[in-house]
Design a protein around this motif. Structure first.
Motif, PDB file in Angstrom:
ATOM      1  N   UNK A 416       0.857  -1.188   0.000  1.00 33.58           N
ATOM      2  CA  UNK A 416       0.000   0.000   0.000  1.00 33.58           C
ATOM      3  C   UNK A 416       0.893   1.237   0.000  1.00 33.58           C
ATOM      4  N   UNK A 417       1.225   1.728  -1.195  1.00 35.51           N
ATOM      5  CA  UNK A 417       2.135   2.870  -1.305  1.00 35.51           C
ATOM      6  C   UNK A 417       1.481   4.158  -0.816  1.00 35.51           C
ATOM      7  N   UNK A 418       0.174   4.223  -0.953  1.00 30.84           N
ATOM      8  CA  UNK A 418      -0.535   5.385  -0.411  1.00 30.84           C
ATOM      9  C   UNK A 418      -0.360   5.485   1.088  1.00 30.84           C
ATOM     10  N   UNK A 419      -0.376   4.360   1.759  1.00 30.90           N
ATOM     11  CA  UNK A 419      -0.181   4.353   3.208  1.00 30.90           C
ATOM     12  C   UNK A 419       1.238   4.760   3.569  1.00 30.90           C
ATOM     13  N   UNK A 420       2.207   4.338   2.731  1.00 30.13           N
ATOM     14  CA  UNK A 420       3.589   4.747   2.983  1.00 30.13           C
ATOM     15  C   UNK A 420       3.747   6.258   2.832  1.00 30.13           C
ATOM     16  N   UNK A 434       5.981   5.050  -6.481  1.00 35.31           N
ATOM     17  CA  UNK A 434       5.017   6.047  -6.011  1.00 35.31           C
ATOM     18  C   UNK A 434       4.459   6.852  -7.181  1.00 35.31           C
ATOM     19  N   UNK A 435       5.335   7.393  -8.009  1.00 38.90           N
ATOM     20  CA  UNK A 435       4.892   8.228  -9.134  1.00 38.90           C
ATOM     21  C   UNK A 435       4.072   7.424 -10.132  1.00 38.90           C
ATOM     22  N   UNK A 436       4.441   6.171 -10.378  1.00 39.64           N
ATOM     23  CA  UNK A 436       3.741   5.365 -11.376  1.00 39.64           C
ATOM     24  C   UNK A 436       2.310   5.053 -10.957  1.00 39.64           C
ATOM     25  N   UNK A 437       2.024   5.226  -9.681  1.00 39.37           N
ATOM     26  CA  UNK A 437       0.666   4.982  -9.188  1.00 39.37           C
ATOM     27  C   UNK A 437      -0.110   6.278  -8.998  1.00 39.37           C
TER      28      UNK A 437
END
Length: 447
Positions: A416-420, A434-437
């Motif tokens: 969950x990169x949003x959580x990071x 992060x950017x790719x999402x």
């Protein structure tokens, strides 16, 4: 006058009608999928491994490789098509023997053919006349002819009379859902027409497409060339990443733009270093062999040097970020390393650059935890025995109070990169995760 029946004709008939028994030696990422696929295609298969835990798990219906499901194991077991065993005496019952053992490097980056040589001696001890032996382990051109065949002949077996030898390089790609063992075209090379015919007939019954080439050396060179191509191109974009970073240019944006050209460009992507069993290792097999012919492999060696230095570049970026955002050095920082396997969405730890990063961080005095949904615990690794049994933290236990920075090394989709990002602590991202999402890049630094 009646023509003489070729000596390999009986074996060819058994291969074609699938009455031949197939032995697969080495039940890892290459051997296990091959053994199961061969059994599914109708052959009786004996799978051999010196690690007794592997046959034990397989006999219990437990798969340890994602490419082989529990249902696949159950299917071939229920059909009575497979035997999993650490007892190599069963090789005497096999008509076709396929070698799928590791070919690592020594500490001096020279080929280590110990596993191939030991396996060949074991086969020579047990095999009966009329056997086809195929090497799938990646190695330098000439191994089949100069190493494997002489060992197999050392107990009085005659090549191209009592046994036949071929080389067919593995092309497994862990985590690839599009191409599986049966759908990847199979290169087959041998030094006699009979050996090539037998090997092509066998693989023709197992995979969708067989591509015969003129010799075992040629087949060995095909595999080496495939991996050198990737190594050199990855080194190129890694070097461009370092240069463009100094210029304030995002290499990921550059590659995305260049990839829109419909011809003359193939996108490769940078990372924290090379991982997996093939690309970090195989090019050095050709480098070593080339010296025998008085040639230097400058491109290959330069690519290796660039790729090997990438973990140090990543650590330098992390130092900069900690100094800028936290006013701290590595020795007083606690780092969360995201992704410990070498590749996204797989548990494969072979040659993982993430492990190198962890080792550098620990030697620098940092406290390091790792988060990986595919690796619960670091297994035994020859070069990093001190990391054995370190366990992954859980995402729910990660907080801004616990860590000074996050280092993304492997971009698993399950993270969950949003959580990071929401932790609001510095992130060093080596995979453009992060950017790719489409997430906010606040406090995110690409490396």
């Amino acid at each position: 006058m009646k023509s003489e029946t070729p000596k390999h004709s009986g074996l060819l008939d058994r291969i074609l009608d699938k009455s031949a028994r197939v032995g697969v030696i080495g039940l890892g990422y290459v051997g296990l999928p091959l053994a199961v696929t061969t059994a599914i295609r109708g052959y009786a298969v004996s799978g051999f491994d010196i690690d007794e835990s592997k046959p034990h798990k397989l006999n219990a219906g437990e798969s340890y490789i994602a490419a082989v499901s529990h249902d696949m194991l159950k299917s071939v077991r229920d059909n009575g098509n497979v035997t999993w065993t650490p007892d190599f005496s069963g090789l005497s019952e096999c008509d076709v023997i396929v070698i799928c053992v590791p070919t690592p490097l020594t500490k001096h980056r020279e080929p280590d053919l110990t596993y191939v040589e030991q396996t060949a001696r074991t086969i020579a001890e047990h095999m009966r006349d009329g056997t086809l032996v195929v090497l799938e382990s990646t190695t330098f051109p000439g191994t089949t002819e100069e190493v494997l065949t002489p060992i197999l002949a050392s107990r009085g077996h005659n090549p191209d009379s009592d046994f036949w030898v071929a080389f067919s390089p593995e092309r497994e790609d862990p985590g690839n859902e599009t191409y599986r063992t049966h759908s990847i075209p199979k290169i087959v090379g041998a030094d006699s027409e009979a050996s090539r015919t037998l090997a092509a007939a066998f693989y023709g019954n197992v995979v969708d497409k067989v591509v015969p080439v003129s010799s075992a050396k040629t087949a060995e060179a095909v595999k080496i060339t495939e991996n050198i191509f990737r190594s050199v191109n990855i080194a190129l974009v890694n070097e461009l990443k370092v240069i463009y970073d100094a210029m304030g240019i995002d290499v990921w944006d550059v590659i995305e733009g260049a990839a829109t050209k419909p011809f003359g460009f193939m996108p490769f992507y940078p990372g924290p270093g090379l991982g997996g069993h093939c690309i970090p290792i195989d090019p050095f097999y050709l480098t070593w062999k080339a010296r025998e012919f008085g040639h230097a492999t400058r491109f290959i060696e330069l690519a290796g040097e660039i790729n090997v230095t990438m973990p140090n570049f990543v650590i330098s970026k992390l130092r900069e970020v900690l100094d800028l955002h936290c006013g701290k050095g590595l020795s007083t920082s606690r780092i969360l390393l995201v992704g410990i396997s070498y590749k996204k969405n797989v548990p494969d730890m072979r040659e993982s650059p993430s492990v190198t990063l962890m080792d550098i961080l620990l030697k620098s005095g940092a406290q390091v935890d790792f988060l990986d949904p595919h690796v619960a615990q670091i297994p035994r690794m020859r070069e990093f025995p001190h990391l054995l049994d370190r366990t992954s933290v859980r995402m729910e236990d990660v907080s801004s109070d616990t860590y000074d920075a996050v280092l993304i090394s492997t971009d698993h989709d399950a993270i969950d990169y949003g959580q990071l990002v929401a932790l609001d602590i510095p992130i060093v991202d080596t995979r453009n995760a992060v950017a790719s999402r489409g997430l906010a890049m606040k406090r995110v630094t690409k490396a």
